[in-house]
Design an enzyme around this catalytic site. Structure first.
Site, short mmCIF file in Angstrom:
data_model
loop_
_atom_site.label_atom_id
_atom_site.label_comp_id
_atom_site.label_asym_id
_atom_site.label_seq_id
_atom_site.Cartn_x
_atom_site.Cartn_y
_atom_site.Cartn_z
N ARG A 184 0.83 -1.22 0.00
CA ARG A 184 0.00 0.00 0.00
C ARG A 184 0.86 1.27 0.00
O ARG A 184 0.53 2.27 0.63
CB ARG A 184 -0.93 0.06 1.22
CG ARG A 184 -1.86 -1.07 1.38
CD ARG A 184 -2.95 -1.14 0.33
NE ARG A 184 -3.74 -2.32 0.56
CZ ARG A 184 -3.41 -3.53 0.13
NH1 ARG A 184 -2.33 -3.71 -0.63
NH2 ARG A 184 -4.16 -4.57 0.40
N SER A 259 -11.00 -0.29 4.80
CA SER A 259 -10.20 -0.58 6.02
C SER A 259 -9.72 0.73 6.62
O SER A 259 -8.98 1.47 5.97
CB SER A 259 -9.00 -1.44 5.66
OG SER A 259 -9.45 -2.63 5.06
N GLU A 357 -5.28 3.91 8.14
CA GLU A 357 -4.94 3.67 6.73
C GLU A 357 -5.57 4.79 5.88
O GLU A 357 -5.02 5.22 4.88
CB GLU A 357 -5.54 2.30 6.34
CG GLU A 357 -5.74 2.04 4.88
CD GLU A 357 -4.63 1.21 4.28
OE1 GLU A 357 -4.24 0.21 4.90
OE2 GLU A 357 -4.16 1.58 3.20
C1 FAD Z 1 -15.45 -0.51 0.71
C2 FAD Z 1 -14.01 -0.27 0.40
C3 FAD Z 1 -13.17 -1.35 0.16
C4 FAD Z 1 -11.81 -1.16 -0.13
N1 FAD Z 1 -11.04 -2.26 -0.38
C5 FAD Z 1 -9.73 -2.09 -0.68
C6 FAD Z 1 -8.90 -3.23 -0.96
O1 FAD Z 1 -9.36 -4.37 -0.98
N2 FAD Z 1 -7.59 -3.00 -1.23
C7 FAD Z 1 -7.05 -1.75 -1.26
O2 FAD Z 1 -5.85 -1.62 -1.53
N3 FAD Z 1 -7.82 -0.65 -0.99
C8 FAD Z 1 -9.12 -0.80 -0.72
N4 FAD Z 1 -9.91 0.30 -0.44
C9 FAD Z 1 -9.29 1.64 -0.41
C10 FAD Z 1 -9.42 2.42 -1.74
O3 FAD Z 1 -10.35 1.81 -2.59
C11 FAD Z 1 -8.10 2.54 -2.46
O4 FAD Z 1 -7.14 3.17 -1.63
C12 FAD Z 1 -8.22 3.33 -3.78
O5 FAD Z 1 -7.05 3.22 -4.55
C13 FAD Z 1 -8.53 4.81 -3.56
O6 FAD Z 1 -8.86 5.32 -4.82
P1 FAD Z 1 -9.62 6.69 -5.00
O7 FAD Z 1 -9.71 6.95 -6.45
O8 FAD Z 1 -10.86 6.66 -4.25
O9 FAD Z 1 -8.57 7.69 -4.36
P2 FAD Z 1 -8.76 8.81 -3.24
O10 FAD Z 1 -9.20 8.17 -1.98
O11 FAD Z 1 -9.58 9.92 -3.78
O12 FAD Z 1 -7.26 9.32 -3.10
C14 FAD Z 1 -6.27 8.47 -2.57
C15 FAD Z 1 -4.91 9.18 -2.69
O13 FAD Z 1 -4.53 9.23 -4.06
C16 FAD Z 1 -4.23 10.59 -4.43
N5 FAD Z 1 -4.63 10.74 -5.83
C17 FAD Z 1 -5.85 10.49 -6.36
N6 FAD Z 1 -5.83 10.66 -7.69
C18 FAD Z 1 -4.56 11.07 -8.02
C19 FAD Z 1 -3.91 11.42 -9.24
N7 FAD Z 1 -4.53 11.38 -10.42
N8 FAD Z 1 -2.60 11.79 -9.18
C20 FAD Z 1 -1.94 11.83 -8.00
N9 FAD Z 1 -2.50 11.50 -6.81
C21 FAD Z 1 -3.80 11.12 -6.82
C22 FAD Z 1 -5.04 11.44 -3.47
O14 FAD Z 1 -4.47 12.73 -3.33
C23 FAD Z 1 -4.93 10.63 -2.20
O15 FAD Z 1 -3.69 10.88 -1.58
C24 FAD Z 1 -11.27 0.14 -0.17
C25 FAD Z 1 -12.12 1.24 0.06
C26 FAD Z 1 -13.47 1.04 0.32
C27 FAD Z 1 -14.37 2.22 0.53
#
Ligand code: FAD
Length: 361
Positions: A184, A259, A357
């Site tokens: 991660r 998480s 996290e």
């Molecule tokens: C129900 C649920 C289940 C999940 N299960 C998992 C799992 O199984 N495994 C796992 O690893 N994660 C899991 N996650 C966490 C999440 O899905 C991941 O961390 C995902 O990658 C976040 O993506 P996002 O687009 O929502 O990013 P955001 O939450 O919007 O941003 C995350 C980070 O990325 C940065 N960011 C976003 N876009 C860009 C860009 N284009 N350029 C530079 N930086 C950027 C943001 O500034 C921030 O620091 C889960 C979340 C939920 C709600």
């Protein structure tokens, strides 16, 4: 299509003509932009559809104004209104770039939904990211977070990440090695790089014939007795989705950020003390270089939090690692108060300090 309300005083050069396909909205409601459904606003929301728009966007924001980039907001807890500029990529597109030794190189825009990319690959019988099915979020953030599940991490398939470097003011490409992927973690999460790079596209290497990765026991069990060569990426994808939905809340119906806490790594001394305590020898753990990793879910469960609810927040009854906002009414303060209680109870019972996290903004 330039959709704008008022660029407002946050812009350095209001008179400069804006490129097309940028959306700018003042005083923007972020509640649908974070899967926790926190009812917060930002000063300005800017969404763009082309990588070429990024330099203009950045140059148009006054230097003394805070800014941050979001994806689908699924790993974020807004702790309050965000007074600055929130940027979002709506760069779409999935295209095959070519082949490498029989594998297929695929490029996806940062604003693609990760789940759509996984489905696209599985529908074309390409292996490599099927175990990531059902993870919320967008392609850009998945390369920041190195998302992972069921024995696969995004970095297993990523070959290059394309970004705009705000410091050098140029477009750059990172090889997988340069991304310094770990659990991660990536270079994009390091303090000096956090806000420096905006990812606009990610390249993956997918295989038409790699076969399934069933290293994770729950998946192994699902396919027990199956002829592995008869399985398709979509078979694995559907099994992953079914397994996930039996444990995790769907953010569309039960808001959460997944998480909430990281799995802590503790010293041998600390681990031995826990084993010698009332929990006995059955403490789940994984040996890692720096000690023992203990599932945070187990620690929280041992403190009796599973299914607990208080005001508008609750601990998911099937997975204690997830804090939920079931009625969409929770305030950031309520989430933070519950977070603190959980951290305190785990510290008091086990002497372990849990870290979130989820990124607190
Ligand atoms: C129900 C649920 C289940 C999940 N299960 C998992 C799992 O199984 N495994 C796992 O690893 N994660 C899991 N996650 C966490 C999440 O899905 C991941 O961390 C995902 O990658 C976040 O993506 P996002 O687009 O929502 O990013 P955001 O939450 O919007 O941003 C995350 C980070 O990325 C940065 N960011 C976003 N876009 C860009 C860009 N284009 N350029 C530079 N930086 C950027 C943001 O500034 C921030 O620091 C889960 C979340 C939920 C709600």
């Amino acid at each position: 299509m330039w959709k704008k309300s008022h660029p407002g005083a946050m812009f350095a050069r209001c008179s400069q003509p804006a490129p097309k396909m940028i959306t700018t909205i003042d005083n923007y409601d972020l509640s649908a932009r974070n899967t926790f459904a926190m009812n917060v606003k930002c000063g300005i929301f800017m969404e763009y559809t082309k990588a070429d728009d990024i330099p203009f966007l950045l140059s148009s924001i006054r230097k003394d104004i805070g800014k941050m980039h979001i994806g689908a907001g699924s790993n974020i807890l807004f702790t309050d209104d965000y007074p600055g500029v929130v940027l979002h990529s709506a760069i779409k597109g999935i295209q095959i770039l070519g082949e490498n030794m029989g594998n297929v190189i695929v490029r996806a825009g940062a604003g693609e939904i990760m789940e759509d990319l996984v489905k696209w690959a599985c529908d074309r019988e390409l292996w490599g990211i099927e175990n990531l099915s059902g993870i919320p979020g967008e392609v850009g953030a998945s390369a920041v977070q190195n998302v992972g599940a069921y024995g696969t991490e995004a970095c297993d398939a990523i070959v290059a990440v394309h970004a705009y470097d705000e410091v050098e003011q140029e477009f750059v490409t990172f090889t997988k090695e340069e991304c310094r992927y770990a659990y991660r973690d990536s270079i994009f999460k390091k303090p000096d790089a956090r806000k420096r790079y905006i990812i606009h596209a990610v390249d993956y290497e997918l295989s038409p014939d790699a076969g399934p990765n069933l290293s994770y026991p729950a998946l192994q069990k699902k396919f027990e007795g199956c002829e592995l060569s008869s399985l398709s990426p979509n078979d694995v994808r559907h099994a992953v989705i079914a397994t996930r939905s039996s444990k995790l809340p769907d953010p569309a119906t039960v808001p959460s950020a997944g998480s909430f806490f990281k799995n802590p790594v503790v010293s041998e001394e600390c681990f031995n003390a826990i084993v010698a305590g009332e929990s006995g020898p059955d403490v789940p753990h994984f040996r890692v270089d720096s000690g023992y990793k203990i599932p945070a879910a187990w620690l929280i469960d041992q403190c009796g939090w599973k299914g607990y609810s208080e005001g508008n927040v609750a601990v998911w009854h099937l997975q204690p690692l997830v804090i939920v906002n079931p009625e969409r009414k929770a305030s950031p303060c309520e989430v933070i108060a519950l977070e603190k209680k959980i951290i305190d109870s785990v510290r008091d019972k086990f002497g372990i300090k849990l870290s979130p996290e989820v990124e607190h903004i």
